[in-house]
Write an enzyme that holds these catalytic residues in place. Structure first.
Site, PDB file in Angstrom:
ATOM      1  N   GLY A  14       0.835  -1.206   0.000  1.00 46.19           N
ATOM      2  CA  GLY A  14       0.000   0.000   0.000  1.00 46.19           C
ATOM      3  C   GLY A  14       0.863   1.247   0.000  1.00 46.19           C
ATOM      4  O   GLY A  14       1.839   1.322   0.731  1.00 46.19           O
ATOM      5  N   ARG A  61       0.708  -4.992  -5.006  1.00 44.85           N
ATOM      6  CA  ARG A  61       0.817  -6.219  -4.202  1.00 44.85           C
ATOM      7  C   ARG A  61       0.969  -7.333  -5.234  1.00 44.85           C
ATOM      8  O   ARG A  61       0.105  -7.504  -6.083  1.00 44.85           O
ATOM      9  CB  ARG A  61      -0.433  -6.420  -3.358  1.00 44.85           C
ATOM     10  CG  ARG A  61      -0.755  -5.217  -2.453  1.00 44.85           C
ATOM     11  CD  ARG A  61      -1.824  -5.563  -1.441  1.00 44.85           C
ATOM     12  NE  ARG A  61      -2.378  -4.376  -0.800  1.00 44.85           N
ATOM     13  CZ  ARG A  61      -1.825  -3.728   0.217  1.00 44.85           C
ATOM     14  NH1 ARG A  61      -0.669  -4.131   0.710  1.00 44.85           N
ATOM     15  NH2 ARG A  61      -2.409  -2.678   0.754  1.00 44.85           N
ATOM     16  N   ASP A 111       4.970  -4.544   6.248  1.00 47.65           N
ATOM     17  CA  ASP A 111       5.588  -5.801   6.679  1.00 47.65           C
ATOM     18  C   ASP A 111       5.577  -6.887   5.603  1.00 47.65           C
ATOM     19  O   ASP A 111       6.546  -7.638   5.481  1.00 47.65           O
ATOM     20  CB  ASP A 111       5.008  -6.299   8.018  1.00 47.65           C
ATOM     21  CG  ASP A 111       3.512  -6.453   7.987  1.00 47.65           C
ATOM     22  OD1 ASP A 111       2.890  -6.060   6.982  1.00 47.65           O
ATOM     23  OD2 ASP A 111       2.957  -6.976   8.975  1.00 47.65           O
ATOM     24  N   THR A 159       4.218   2.548   5.485  1.00 47.86           N
ATOM     25  CA  THR A 159       2.807   2.153   5.590  1.00 47.86           C
ATOM     26  C   THR A 159       2.114   3.112   6.546  1.00 47.86           C
ATOM     27  O   THR A 159       2.711   3.555   7.530  1.00 47.86           O
ATOM     28  CB  THR A 159       2.653   0.704   6.114  1.00 47.86           C
ATOM     29  OG1 THR A 159       1.292   0.512   6.526  1.00 47.86           O
ATOM     30  CG2 THR A 159       3.547   0.389   7.289  1.00 47.86           C
ATOM     31  N   ILE A 160       0.832   3.385   6.255  1.00 48.28           N
ATOM     32  CA  ILE A 160       0.099   4.273   7.178  1.00 48.28           C
ATOM     33  C   ILE A 160      -0.224   3.547   8.483  1.00 48.28           C
ATOM     34  O   ILE A 160      -0.582   4.191   9.465  1.00 48.28           O
ATOM     35  CB  ILE A 160      -1.211   4.810   6.552  1.00 48.28           C
ATOM     36  CG1 ILE A 160      -2.198   3.671   6.240  1.00 48.28           C
ATOM     37  CG2 ILE A 160      -0.920   5.651   5.318  1.00 48.28           C
ATOM     38  CD1 ILE A 160      -3.614   4.161   5.945  1.00 48.28           C
ATOM     39  N   ASP A 161      -0.100   2.213   8.503  1.00 47.32           N
ATOM     40  CA  ASP A 161      -0.567   1.433   9.662  1.00 47.32           C
ATOM     41  C   ASP A 161       0.325   1.549  10.903  1.00 47.32           C
ATOM     42  O   ASP A 161      -0.107   1.226  12.006  1.00 47.32           O
ATOM     43  CB  ASP A 161      -0.670  -0.063   9.298  1.00 47.32           C
ATOM     44  CG  ASP A 161      -1.614  -0.302   8.135  1.00 47.32           C
ATOM     45  OD1 ASP A 161      -2.445   0.567   7.847  1.00 47.32           O
ATOM     46  OD2 ASP A 161      -1.502  -1.364   7.487  1.00 47.32           O
ATOM     47  N   ASP A 171       2.831  -0.347  11.827  1.00 48.91           N
ATOM     48  CA  ASP A 171       2.818  -1.672  12.458  1.00 48.91           C
ATOM     49  C   ASP A 171       4.099  -2.477  12.192  1.00 48.91           C
ATOM     50  O   ASP A 171       4.077  -3.702  12.253  1.00 48.91           O
ATOM     51  CB  ASP A 171       1.597  -2.470  11.956  1.00 48.91           C
ATOM     52  CG  ASP A 171       1.617  -2.668  10.451  1.00 48.91           C
ATOM     53  OD1 ASP A 171       2.449  -2.047   9.767  1.00 48.91           O
ATOM     54  OD2 ASP A 171       0.796  -3.452   9.942  1.00 48.91           O
ATOM     55  N   ARG A 223      -5.347  -2.224   9.138  1.00 54.23           N
ATOM     56  CA  ARG A 223      -5.267  -3.692   9.007  1.00 54.23           C
ATOM     57  C   ARG A 223      -5.409  -4.343  10.376  1.00 54.23           C
ATOM     58  O   ARG A 223      -6.435  -4.140  11.006  1.00 54.23           O
ATOM     59  CB  ARG A 223      -3.946  -4.103   8.342  1.00 54.23           C
ATOM     60  CG  ARG A 223      -4.067  -5.429   7.604  1.00 54.23           C
ATOM     61  CD  ARG A 223      -2.764  -5.790   6.953  1.00 54.23           C
ATOM     62  NE  ARG A 223      -2.507  -5.003   5.777  1.00 54.23           N
ATOM     63  CZ  ARG A 223      -2.928  -5.303   4.553  1.00 54.23           C
ATOM     64  NH1 ARG A 223      -3.659  -6.373   4.372  1.00 54.23           N
ATOM     65  NH2 ARG A 223      -2.636  -4.547   3.530  1.00 54.23           N
ATOM     66  N   GLU A 239     -10.305  -0.883  11.670  1.00 53.66           N
ATOM     67  CA  GLU A 239     -10.901  -1.913  10.795  1.00 53.66           C
ATOM     68  C   GLU A 239     -10.644  -3.328  11.320  1.00 53.66           C
ATOM     69  O   GLU A 239     -11.441  -4.230  11.084  1.00 53.66           O
ATOM     70  CB  GLU A 239     -10.401  -1.775   9.355  1.00 53.66           C
ATOM     71  CG  GLU A 239      -8.902  -1.989   9.181  1.00 53.66           C
ATOM     72  CD  GLU A 239      -8.464  -1.950   7.713  1.00 53.66           C
ATOM     73  OE1 GLU A 239      -9.300  -2.121   6.822  1.00 53.66           O
ATOM     74  OE2 GLU A 239      -7.253  -1.729   7.482  1.00 53.66           O
TER      75      GLU A 239
HETATM   76  O1  F6P Z   1      -1.508  -1.441   4.785  1.00 52.49           O
HETATM   77  C1  F6P Z   1      -2.085  -0.237   4.417  1.00 52.49           C
HETATM   78  C2  F6P Z   1      -3.570  -0.388   4.192  1.00 52.49           C
HETATM   79  O2  F6P Z   1      -4.097   0.871   3.848  1.00 52.49           O
HETATM   80  C3  F6P Z   1      -4.349  -1.000   5.368  1.00 52.49           C
HETATM   81  O3  F6P Z   1      -4.615  -0.066   6.380  1.00 52.49           O
HETATM   82  C4  F6P Z   1      -5.575  -1.521   4.674  1.00 52.49           C
HETATM   83  O4  F6P Z   1      -6.148  -2.590   5.405  1.00 52.49           O
HETATM   84  C5  F6P Z   1      -5.029  -1.987   3.353  1.00 52.49           C
HETATM   85  O5  F6P Z   1      -3.813  -1.299   3.141  1.00 52.49           O
HETATM   86  C6  F6P Z   1      -5.924  -1.750   2.175  1.00 52.49           C
HETATM   87  O6  F6P Z   1      -5.308  -2.324   1.061  1.00 52.49           O
HETATM   88  P1  F6P Z   1      -5.758  -2.085  -0.440  1.00 52.49           P
HETATM   89  O7  F6P Z   1      -5.355  -0.681  -0.808  1.00 52.49           O
HETATM   90  O8  F6P Z   1      -5.021  -3.103  -1.204  1.00 52.49           O
HETATM   91  O9  F6P Z   1      -7.245  -2.237  -0.471  1.00 52.49           O
END
Ligand code: F6P
Length: 320
Positions: free
Chosen positions: A12, A73, A104, A127-129, A131, A173, A224
């Protein structure tokens, strides 16, 4: 000393990735080292979508969200054949080492690639998470948190006007970091995170009591990973009998011009990554600990789960 390196973003996107690419590129060029950009994450590595970058290629990007190299991805990279193809594409271009900027999953891929092929790899947590184990910070988490706060401020206006309960679902996530810091700084009454069990019956009974005492409105921030905002909102409406509305911020929280913190931190991390890789170091991730740049073992970073700071959880309960 390496003479040619490459940089890529994966997974992401997050605001500040461009600042990190720029810092890696300009640091390498400053050292007299050639630097390639890989387009579209591991997909681009497998498809040979790479180009040698000059300083001007990273002009006018520090203020932009997303990643100008593109990201993805990539399932093909999960196979040994896919990784060998990617490695061959790097070697064919004389690339001797790689900086991978991502979350990660992307860093795990990087760790396997380096183990299988021996190519030196330095990771940066993007990553914005927020984590990634071993670092208190990941590139983009500050901007995303500020975007969420902006939404919370707006939701408070309308919640107050109608005396409603508002539920806001935010990303993260499996991590509750974004929900926790934005819930605390946005003054949310309840913050639901995957790291802490919650009892909706108890919460709703408390909400009713608060309204009876004259509370104007209630804000709930749901990570989420702790539940779907619409389901939580529906249950709250049924249990409290109070008008409840739900917002899901979605990908809005991933975009936008990076904050000063994300730009500066990404720039610092990018410089460290380029210098370390050029000097021959490998299998490390640069992150932050108590405000300072630190290096973390790549294997440890991807094989440990970062915990949500219990101090934040404690504070959120006192302030709610
Ligand atoms: O890992 C970053 C993130 O934005 C998570 O917070 C979220 O669950 C996921 O990616 C969403 O992924 P995608 O953009 O593939 O839908």
């Amino acid at each position: 000393m390496l003479k040619t390196i490459a940089v890529m973003t994966s997974g992401g996107d997050s605001p500040g990735m461009n600042a990190a690419i720029r810092a890696v590129t300009r640091t390498a060029l400053h050292q007299g080292v050639k630097v390639w950009g890989i387009r579209g994450g591991y997909h681009g590595m497998l498809d040979g979508e790479m180009f040698e970058m000059q300083s001007k290629d990273v002009s006018d990007i520090i203020q932009r969200g997303g990643t100008f190299l593109g990201t993805a991805r990539c399932k093909r990279f999960n196979t040994p054949e896919g990784r060998m193809l990617g490695y061959k594409n790097l070697v064919d271009r004389g690339i001797q080492g790689l900086v991978v900027i991502g979350g990660d999953g992307s860093l795990r891929g990087a760790s396997i690639l380096s183990q299988e092929t021996g190519i030196p790899i330095v990771g940066l947590p993007g990553t914005i998470d927020n984590d990634v184990w071993g670092s208190e910070y990941t590139i983009g988490c500050d901007t995303a948190a500020n975007t969420i706060i902006d939404a919370i401020n707006k939701l408070r206006d309308t919640a107050s006007a109608h005396r409603r309960i508002i539920v806001l679902e935010v990303m993260g996530r499996n991590s509750g970091w974004l929900a926790m810091v934005t819930g605390i700084s946005g003054g949310a009454e309840y913050i639901l995170v995957p790291e802490e069990e919650y009892d909706l019956d108890e919460i709703c009974a408390d909400m009713k009591e608060q309204y009876d005492k004259g509370k104007r409105y209630i804000l709930v921030v749901v990570a989420e990973g702790a539940g779907k905002g619409y389901e939580v909102g529906k249950a709250i409406m049924e249990k409290t009998g109070r008008d409840t509305r739900v917002s899901k911020l979605g990908h809005i929280q991933r975009g936008g011009s990076p904050s000063v913190i994300d730009r500066v931190n990404a720039s610092k991390l990018g410089e460290h990554a380029a210098l370390a890789l050029i000097s021959g170091l490998s299998d490390i991730v640069f992150g932050f600990d108590r405000g300072h740049v630190v290096s973390i073992n790549l294997h440890d970073a991807v094989n440990n789960k970062k915990k949500l700071n219990p101090e934040l959880i404690r504070l959120s309960k006192i302030l709610a």
